[in-house]
Design a protein around this motif. Structure first.
Motif, PDB file in Angstrom:
ATOM      1  N   ILE A 236     -21.581 -18.481  -3.055  1.00 47.37           N
ATOM      2  CA  ILE A 236     -21.293 -19.463  -2.006  1.00 47.37           C
ATOM      3  C   ILE A 236     -21.495 -20.875  -2.523  1.00 47.37           C
ATOM      4  CG2 ILE A 236     -22.145 -20.363   0.200  1.00 47.37           C
ATOM      5  CD1 ILE A 236     -22.617 -17.424   1.020  1.00 47.37           C
ATOM      6  N   SER A 237     -22.571 -21.075  -3.300  1.00 48.99           N
ATOM      7  CA  SER A 237     -22.835 -22.401  -3.856  1.00 48.99           C
ATOM      8  C   SER A 237     -21.735 -22.814  -4.840  1.00 48.99           C
ATOM      9  CB  SER A 237     -24.197 -22.421  -4.555  1.00 48.99           C
ATOM     10  OG  SER A 237     -25.236 -22.139  -3.642  1.00 48.99           O
ATOM     11  N   ALA A 238     -21.210 -21.835  -5.598  1.00 48.15           N
ATOM     12  CA  ALA A 238     -20.209 -22.141  -6.624  1.00 48.15           C
ATOM     13  C   ALA A 238     -18.817 -22.347  -6.039  1.00 48.15           C
ATOM     14  CB  ALA A 238     -20.167 -21.028  -7.665  1.00 48.15           C
ATOM     15  N   ILE A 239     -18.477 -21.618  -4.973  1.00 50.24           N
ATOM     16  CA  ILE A 239     -17.104 -21.636  -4.458  1.00 50.24           C
ATOM     17  C   ILE A 239     -16.925 -22.620  -3.312  1.00 50.24           C
ATOM     18  CG2 ILE A 239     -15.313 -20.261  -3.342  1.00 50.24           C
ATOM     19  CD1 ILE A 239     -16.408 -17.810  -4.768  1.00 50.24           C
ATOM     20  N   PHE A 240     -17.869 -22.624  -2.376  1.00 49.04           N
ATOM     21  CA  PHE A 240     -17.632 -23.331  -1.119  1.00 49.04           C
ATOM     22  C   PHE A 240     -18.280 -24.706  -1.087  1.00 49.04           C
ATOM     23  CE2 PHE A 240     -17.151 -18.831  -0.219  1.00 49.04           C
ATOM     24  CZ  PHE A 240     -15.930 -18.821   0.421  1.00 49.04           C
ATOM     25  N   ASP A 241     -17.675 -25.560  -0.282  1.00 52.49           N
ATOM     26  CA  ASP A 241     -18.093 -26.944  -0.171  1.00 52.49           C
ATOM     27  C   ASP A 241     -19.332 -27.048   0.718  1.00 52.49           C
ATOM     28  OD1 ASP A 241     -17.288 -29.742  -0.799  1.00 52.49           O
ATOM     29  OD2 ASP A 241     -17.235 -29.907   1.373  1.00 52.49           O
ATOM     30  N   SER A 242     -20.020 -28.171   0.632  1.00 52.24           N
ATOM     31  CA  SER A 242     -21.222 -28.387   1.439  1.00 52.24           C
ATOM     32  C   SER A 242     -20.941 -29.303   2.624  1.00 52.24           C
ATOM     33  CB  SER A 242     -22.326 -28.997   0.572  1.00 52.24           C
ATOM     34  OG  SER A 242     -21.896 -30.218  -0.014  1.00 52.24           O
TER      35      SER A 242
ATOM     36  N   TYR B 298      -7.022 -23.203  13.354  1.00 57.08           N
ATOM     37  CA  TYR B 298      -7.419 -23.618  12.005  1.00 57.08           C
ATOM     38  C   TYR B 298      -6.252 -23.320  11.073  1.00 57.08           C
ATOM     39  CZ  TYR B 298     -12.281 -24.137  13.471  1.00 57.08           C
ATOM     40  OH  TYR B 298     -13.426 -24.551  14.092  1.00 57.08           O
ATOM     41  N   ASN B 299      -5.792 -24.335  10.368  1.00 52.59           N
ATOM     42  CA  ASN B 299      -4.662 -24.189   9.453  1.00 52.59           C
ATOM     43  C   ASN B 299      -5.153 -24.344   8.021  1.00 52.59           C
ATOM     44  OD1 ASN B 299      -2.798 -24.081  11.701  1.00 52.59           O
ATOM     45  ND2 ASN B 299      -3.080 -26.296  11.891  1.00 52.59           N
ATOM     46  N   ILE B 300      -4.945 -23.317   7.224  1.00 47.90           N
ATOM     47  CA  ILE B 300      -5.483 -23.286   5.862  1.00 47.90           C
ATOM     48  C   ILE B 300      -4.327 -23.152   4.872  1.00 47.90           C
ATOM     49  CG2 ILE B 300      -7.046 -22.105   4.280  1.00 47.90           C
ATOM     50  CD1 ILE B 300      -8.472 -20.992   6.781  1.00 47.90           C
ATOM     51  N   LEU B 301      -4.243 -24.095   3.952  1.00 45.68           N
ATOM     52  CA  LEU B 301      -3.224 -24.066   2.908  1.00 45.68           C
ATOM     53  C   LEU B 301      -3.647 -23.073   1.825  1.00 45.68           C
ATOM     54  CD1 LEU B 301      -0.680 -25.278   1.508  1.00 45.68           C
ATOM     55  CD2 LEU B 301      -2.217 -26.999   0.523  1.00 45.68           C
ATOM     56  N   LEU B 302      -2.766 -22.116   1.531  1.00 43.93           N
ATOM     57  CA  LEU B 302      -3.030 -21.116   0.491  1.00 43.93           C
ATOM     58  C   LEU B 302      -2.095 -21.371  -0.685  1.00 43.93           C
ATOM     59  CD1 LEU B 302      -3.204 -17.920   2.758  1.00 43.93           C
ATOM     60  CD2 LEU B 302      -5.086 -19.407   2.062  1.00 43.93           C
TER      61      LEU B 302
ATOM     62  N   VAL C 244      -7.142 -23.214   0.015  1.00 38.33           N
ATOM     63  CA  VAL C 244      -7.693 -22.201  -0.895  1.00 38.33           C
ATOM     64  C   VAL C 244      -6.704 -22.069  -2.047  1.00 38.33           C
ATOM     65  CG1 VAL C 244      -8.372 -19.805  -1.225  1.00 38.33           C
ATOM     66  CG2 VAL C 244      -8.857 -20.936   0.951  1.00 38.33           C
ATOM     67  N   LEU C 245      -7.176 -22.300  -3.259  1.00 42.27           N
ATOM     68  CA  LEU C 245      -6.350 -22.163  -4.455  1.00 42.27           C
ATOM     69  C   LEU C 245      -6.814 -20.944  -5.237  1.00 42.27           C
ATOM     70  CD1 LEU C 245      -4.289 -23.216  -6.576  1.00 42.27           C
ATOM     71  CD2 LEU C 245      -6.140 -24.605  -7.522  1.00 42.27           C
TER      72      LEU C 245
ATOM     73  N   LYS D  44     -10.817 -21.558  -5.687  1.00 37.93           N
ATOM     74  CA  LYS D  44     -11.283 -22.929  -5.477  1.00 37.93           C
ATOM     75  C   LYS D  44     -10.911 -23.305  -4.056  1.00 37.93           C
ATOM     76  CE  LYS D  44     -10.617 -27.713  -7.146  1.00 37.93           C
ATOM     77  NZ  LYS D  44     -12.038 -28.062  -7.277  1.00 37.93           N
ATOM     78  N   THR D  45     -11.840 -23.924  -3.318  1.00 35.72           N
ATOM     79  CA  THR D  45     -11.569 -24.241  -1.924  1.00 35.72           C
ATOM     80  C   THR D  45     -12.454 -25.394  -1.471  1.00 35.72           C
ATOM     81  OG1 THR D  45     -11.506 -23.352   0.340  1.00 35.72           O
ATOM     82  CG2 THR D  45     -13.254 -22.541  -1.088  1.00 35.72           C
TER      83      THR D  45
END
Length: 445
Positions: A151-157, A168-172, A282-283, A385-386
C-alpha cells in the motif's frame, strides 16, 4: 482448584493418570491457549494467555460481523498502514505467546511419566497445535507486513474525495513500453465509471487511434490545441502521453501529486473526449502484468473465437492459439491474447484487452487476495502505478464487492457506431448517459 486436584497435583507414579492428564492438557492448550496453565501451571501466565485468546476471538467475531453488516469498515482498516502495523505486531506477539504456552504445556505434561506408547502421539498433537496456531498467527503478521509495504509503495497518501455526480471515474491505462517503441505509450485506454452507492460499473473503451481529442479551456493542452489535438498526420490520442513527457512544463506539479506529465496529458484528453471528470488513474505496465495474473492464479475467459498469438511482424506466424470457449489462461498466454496483432484489427484487440481487464478485476476477490496476497502484492508493486489515495481503498473495495454482483456495462467507442477519425462528442456524451442509465440496478418491488 483444590490441593488434591489430580490435574495440578497428579499421582506421578501412575502412568494411566499421567497419560490421561497429558491428553487433557494438550487438548486444552489447543482449544483455549492459556487454560492448561490455569489448571496445572502458572496461573499468571494462564490468565494472560486466556485473556489474549479471548481478545483475539473477540476481534475476529467483530470483524466478521462488520464484514457482514458494514463491510466498508474492515476494508478501510485493512488498507490503513497504521492499522496494518498494529495488526502485524499483535499477530507476531500472539504467535510468540502460543509457542511459549505450548512449550510450557509440554513441560507440565511430563512425558516421561506417561505410557511409553502414548508419548509420541501426545508430542505429535502438541506440535500440530503449535504449527497450526503459531503458523496462522505468523502468516497473519507476514500478510499484514506485505500489505503495508504494498500500500505504501503503490497508493498515494492523499485525502478522501467525494464522488462527482454520484460516480467515481477512474482512468485505466495499459502502458506498453516494448522494445520497438521509444518510451511508454498507452496501448489500452479505458475509463471505469463506478456508481458511488450501488457499485454499478460502466467500462468505457477509448480507441488509442482516436483523433482530434478536445480539451477544456482550463487544460494546459488547450493553449497549443484549442481546436483539439490536430498536429498534422496521425495525431492519435495515445501519442499525447509522449507529448506530455516531452513538455513537462505543462504539468509542473504532476510528480508531486503521484502522477507524471504524460499521464496528466492523457487524463485531460480523455476528460475532453468523454465529458467526464476523472478523479484517479491506474497505469498497468503491459510488459509485466503477466506476473500479476499468475499471482492471482490465472484468469478465466469466454473466448468468442479461435485466436492466434503472434507479433505484428512481416512473415511472423502464430506460435500458439487460444481456442474458442471458456479458457483458463496463465499470465503469459493472457498477455499475448490481449496484445496479439496477428490478422487482427485494433478494435478487436481493444475488445480482447477489455476482456482481460474485466477478468482481472473479477479475480480480485477478498478470499483470493488473502490466500495469494504476498505474490499479488509483489507483482502489484512492479506493474501498477496510481494516484488513488490509500484512504479510499476501503470504500473502493466495498464498491468492488457490490459491483461483482451486477453485470458490467461496456461501451466501446469504435466503428461502425463511432468514428475515431472525426469523433462526434455530443453522440459520445449521449451514449455515456444511456450506459449510465442502463447500468443502474432496477429497484426490487
Amino acid at each position: 482448584m483444590s490441593a488434591t486436584s489430580p490435574v495440578r497435583y497428579p499421582d506421578a507414579s501412575s502412568p494411566a493418570t499421567m497419560t490421561k492428564r497429558a491428553w487433557w492438557l494438550v487438548a486444552l492448550n489447543f482449544l483455549i491457549p492459556g487454560s492448561a496453565q490455569l489448571l496445572a501451571g502458572s496461573r499468571r501466565l494462564g490468565r494472560f494467555g486466556v485473556v489474549a485468546t479471548f481478545v483475539l476471538w473477540g476481534i475476529v467475531v467483530v470483524a466478521l460481523l462488520l464484514l457482514w453488516l458494514w463491510p466498508v469498515v474492515p476494508y478501510t482498516l485493512i488498507s490503513n498502514t497504521i492499522a496494518l502495523t498494529v495488526a502485524q505486531v499483535l499477530f507476531a506477539a500472539y504467535a510468540v505467546l502460543w509457542v511459549v504456552l505450548t512449550l510450557d504445556t509440554l513441560r507440565m505434561v511430563r512425558l516421561v511419566k506417561t505410557w511409553p506408547a502414548a508419548r509420541g502421539f501426545i508430542a505429535g498433537l502438541s506440535i500440530v497445535g503449535l504449527v497450526a496456531g503459531a503458523g496462522i498467527a505468523g502468516y497473519g503478521a507476514v500478510v499484514a507486513g506485505s500489505a503495508r509495504s504494498a500500500i505504501s509503495a503503490i497508493f498515494d497518501s492523499g485525502e478522501y474525495a467525494p464522488p462527482i455526480d454520484g460516480r467515481y471515474n477512474i482512468l485505466l491505462l495499459g502502458g506498453d513500453a516494448g522494445p520497438d517503441r521509444t518510451g511508454l505509450r498507452p496501448d489500452s485506454i479505458s475509463v471505469a465509471s463506478v456508481d458511488a452507492t450501488t457499485g454499478a460499473t460502466v467500462m468505457i473503451g477509448v480507441p488509442r487511434n482516436l483523433e482530434l481529442a478536445r480539451f477544456s479551456e482550463g487544460s494546459p493542452l488547450y493553449g497549443p490545441f484549442p481546436d483539439g489535438y490536430d498536429c498534422g498526420d496521425d495525431c492519435l490520442i495515445s501519442y499525447l502521453y509522449t507529448y506530455g513527457e516531452e513538455h513537462p512544463e505543462l504539468y509542473p506539479d504532476a510528480e508531486e501529486q503521484g502522477s507524471n506529465p504524460g499521464i496528466e496529458a492523457m487524463r485531460d484528453a480523455v476528460e475532453g473526449v468523454l465529458g467526464l471528470t476523472l478523479q484517479y488513474y491506474v497505469l498497468i505496465d503491459m510488459q509485466g502484468f503477466s506476473d500479476l495474473i499468475d499471482a492471482l492464479g490465472g484468469i478465466t475467459l469466454d473466448v468468442p473465437q479461435r485466436t492466434p498469438l503472434a507479433a505484428a511482424i512481416p512473415g511472423s506466424k502464430p506460435f500458439a492459439w487460444v481456442e474458442a470457449g471458456e479458457q483458463h489462461l496463465d499470465g503469459f498466454t493472457a498477455q499475448w491474447y490481449a496484445r496479439s496483432r496477428y490478422e487482427s484489427t485494433d478494435y478487436a484487440r481493444m475488445s480482447r484487452q477489455r476482456d482481460v481487464q474485466e477478468a482481472i478485476l473479477r479475480q480480485f476477490t477478498p478470499a483470493n487476495i488473502l490466500v495469494k496476497f504476498q505474490a499479488v502484492a509483489a507483482a502489484g508493486t512492479q506493474v501498477v502505478k496510481t494516484d488513488i489515495p490509500s484512504v479510499m481503498l476501503g470504500l473502493f473495495a466495498d464498491l468492488a464487492t457490490k459491483s461483482r454482483k451486477l453485470p458490467l456495462t461496456r461501451l466501446e467507442l469504435v466503428p461502425d457506431e463511432f468514428d475515431p477519425l472525426f469523433p462526434d462528442f455530443e453522440k459520445i456524451s449521449a451514449a455515456i448517459a444511456a450506459a449510465f442509465a442502463a447500468s443502474t440496478p432496477t429497484p426490487e418491488p
